[in-house]
Design an enzyme around this catalytic site. Structure first.
Site, PDB file in Angstrom:
ATOM      1  N   PHE A   1       0.844  -1.191   0.000  1.00  0.00           N
ATOM      2  CA  PHE A   1       0.000   0.000   0.000  1.00  0.00           C
ATOM      3  C   PHE A   1       0.886   1.250   0.000  1.00  0.00           C
ATOM      4  CE2 PHE A   1      -2.971   3.132   1.750  1.00  0.00           C
ATOM      5  CZ  PHE A   1      -4.031   2.927   0.896  1.00  0.00           C
TER       6      PHE A   1
ATOM      7  N   ASP B   1       1.347  -5.820   7.051  1.00  0.00           N
ATOM      8  CA  ASP B   1       0.168  -4.962   7.021  1.00  0.00           C
ATOM      9  C   ASP B   1      -1.052  -5.858   6.803  1.00  0.00           C
ATOM     10  OD1 ASP B   1      -1.924  -3.199   6.398  1.00  0.00           O
ATOM     11  OD2 ASP B   1      -0.592  -1.781   5.392  1.00  0.00           O
TER      12      ASP B   1
ATOM     13  N   TYR C   1     -11.461  -0.144  10.009  1.00  0.00           N
ATOM     14  CA  TYR C   1     -12.652   0.413   9.373  1.00  0.00           C
ATOM     15  C   TYR C   1     -13.062  -0.319   8.108  1.00  0.00           C
ATOM     16  CZ  TYR C   1      -8.871   3.019   7.024  1.00  0.00           C
ATOM     17  OH  TYR C   1      -7.709   3.367   6.377  1.00  0.00           O
ATOM     18  N   LYS C   2     -12.337  -1.359   7.724  1.00  0.00           N
ATOM     19  CA  LYS C   2     -12.725  -2.136   6.548  1.00  0.00           C
ATOM     20  C   LYS C   2     -13.604  -3.304   7.001  1.00  0.00           C
ATOM     21  CE  LYS C   2      -8.324  -0.920   4.302  1.00  0.00           C
ATOM     22  NZ  LYS C   2      -8.825   0.164   3.445  1.00  0.00           N
TER      23      LYS C   2
ATOM     24  N   ARG D   1     -12.471  -2.850  -8.285  1.00  0.00           N
ATOM     25  CA  ARG D   1     -12.477  -3.765  -7.135  1.00  0.00           C
ATOM     26  C   ARG D   1     -13.901  -4.013  -6.662  1.00  0.00           C
ATOM     27  NH1 ARG D   1      -8.433  -1.984  -2.404  1.00  0.00           N
ATOM     28  NH2 ARG D   1     -10.086  -0.448  -2.194  1.00  0.00           N
TER      29      ARG D   1
END
Length: 418
Positions: A127, A204, A229-230, A378
């Site tokens: 990321f 990660d 938060y995902k 996605r």
């Protein structure tokens, strides 16, 4: 064929052992098909209720007296994440700061622990913030940053490390599930290769935690960070978490010395002396409202169980790939995500040369995916609340967009980040 595919979706929904968890999330009556749980999870009903109670009673009435409860929240959430989501021990995870800040803290601590080594290894498709943090650390310390090229769709593999690791490498940093493709890295093999070279590992887990098993314990991984938060549904900007293997905690010292990491916090002494436990990787006052949201999100995930969540995620993504092959391949789509469920997370990435325009048309049609460069759409299928019938409906709308050419009505230029 469409009727067979719909019947298959309905059959899978009827036999879904965690189908009832969908009722524990807030759903506005807007007809939207949500395919972006890998960016921001839905709001759990329990979180809405808990935050209302915290605002009215704890903050509103108790005021500063609430700290008798709030002071332990970061560790409390960490323990739920440890035992219910990440399969590690209590006391190895704590809620703190953001993913980027936690990455910086743990990377700096790892580099200090290997001060005689002068190189950092990172996968090229990690990321972006991970790359930026490591670039900054390397520049500040005069270290070599070895960026390992990887295939954008296959993701990072142990074979990519051939000729990369040596006795000058202090730290290897990688994502367990790739943010772009959804490819899942072999944490066990990659960690073992890094350890053979004497390097520490920093993973990660942002796209893995709450969607697939994270073999931190089995692999012997040293350090990890992730957001809540995902797939953990803690809300926009919710606090992140960090993991430090228990045997490393007392020997590592993170670079941001704050009073929430101090051994005798309320003695208010003038000299920093960190506690030996996971709290030494905390810094300042935690976000109480964010911590409560993270607690409720972690609890619902732990209750459903990672085995059931991962199994449904595999089935959802299998079904999405089936629909892509049946309906979208003829319009120029290809599946960028690994087809083997053991090699991917809970999102499917579709390649198309007009992915940006298609994403905008999908949003206009009430389907919410997201776009990632280069030319990738996605589809995030959060297992706790996504039905197979939702996947069917979303792909019907995508197919209709391609049939009608509605995506051609949107500009080809990417004018905003989705």
């Amino acid at each position: 064929m469409p009727d067979d595919l719909l019947a298959h979706a309905e059959k899978l929904d009827r036999s879904d052992p965690i189908a009832g968890f969908r009722d524990r999330f807030v759903f506005p009556d807007d007809g939207v098909v949500y395919f972006d749980g890998n960016s921001l999870g839905r709001l759990p009903v329990a979180t809405r209720d808990r935050l209302r109670a915290v605002v009215d009673r704890e903050w509103g009435a108790d005021l500063v007296r609430g700290w008798s409860r709030w002071i332990e929240l970061a560790r409390q959430v960490g323990d739920v994440l440890a035992t219910g989501v990440l399969d590690v021990d209590p006391g190895e995870v704590v809620l703190a700061d953001s993913t980027s800040v936690n990455l910086y803290k743990l990377a700096a601590a790892a580099l200090d622990a290997r001060a005689d080594r002068r190189a950092i290894v990172v996968e090229a498709d990690n990321f972006p913030t991970d790359l930026y943090v490591l670039q900054g650390l390397a520049a500040a310390r005069g270290l070599e940053l070895r960026v390992v090229p990887v295939d954008l769709d296959r993701g990072f593999t142990v074979a990519d490390l051939d000729g990369v690791l040596d006795d000058d490498v202090a730290l290897l940093c990688a994502s367990h599930v790739g943010y772009r493709s959804g490819a899942r890295a072999d944490m066990r093999a990659i960690t073992a290769r890094a350890h053979d070279a004497g390097a520490l590992t920093l993973w990660d887990l942002s796209h893995a935690a709450g969607s697939v098993p994270t073999p931190l314990r089995a692999s012997g991984a040293d350090l990890a960070v992730g957001c809540t938060y995902k797939y953990l549904n803690a809300g926009p900007g919710a606090p992140a978490f960090l993991y430090v293997r228990s045997d490393l905690q007392a020997s590592l010292r993170q670079p941001i010395w704050g009073w929430f990491g101090q051994a005798d916090q309320f003695a208010m002494g003038p000299t920093y002396a960190p506690v030996d436990s996971i709290e030494r990787f905390a810094v300042g006052t935690p976000s109480v409202l964010g911590a409560y949201a993270a607690l409720e999100g972690a609890r619902i995930t732990a209750e459903a169980g990672m085995a059931a969540i991962a199994a449904k995620g595999a089935a959802l993504t299998d079904y999405a790939i089936t629909l892509t092959d049946a309906w979208l391949a003829g319009y120029g789509f290809s599946v960028a995500t690994p087809r083997d469920a053991d090699l991917r997370g809970a999102h499917v990435t579709l390649h198309h040369p007009q992915a940006w325009q298609i994403t905008q048309a999908a949003l206009a049609a009430g389907v919410v995916p997201d776009f990632r460069t280069p030319d990738r759409l996605r589809v995030g299928l959060a297992p706790l609340y996504t039905r197979f019938a939702d996947v069917y409906e979303g792909f019907v709308r995508l197919r209709d967009i391609m049939r009608t050419g509605h995506h051609q009505n949107h500009p080809a230029e990417r004018t905003r980040v989705t």
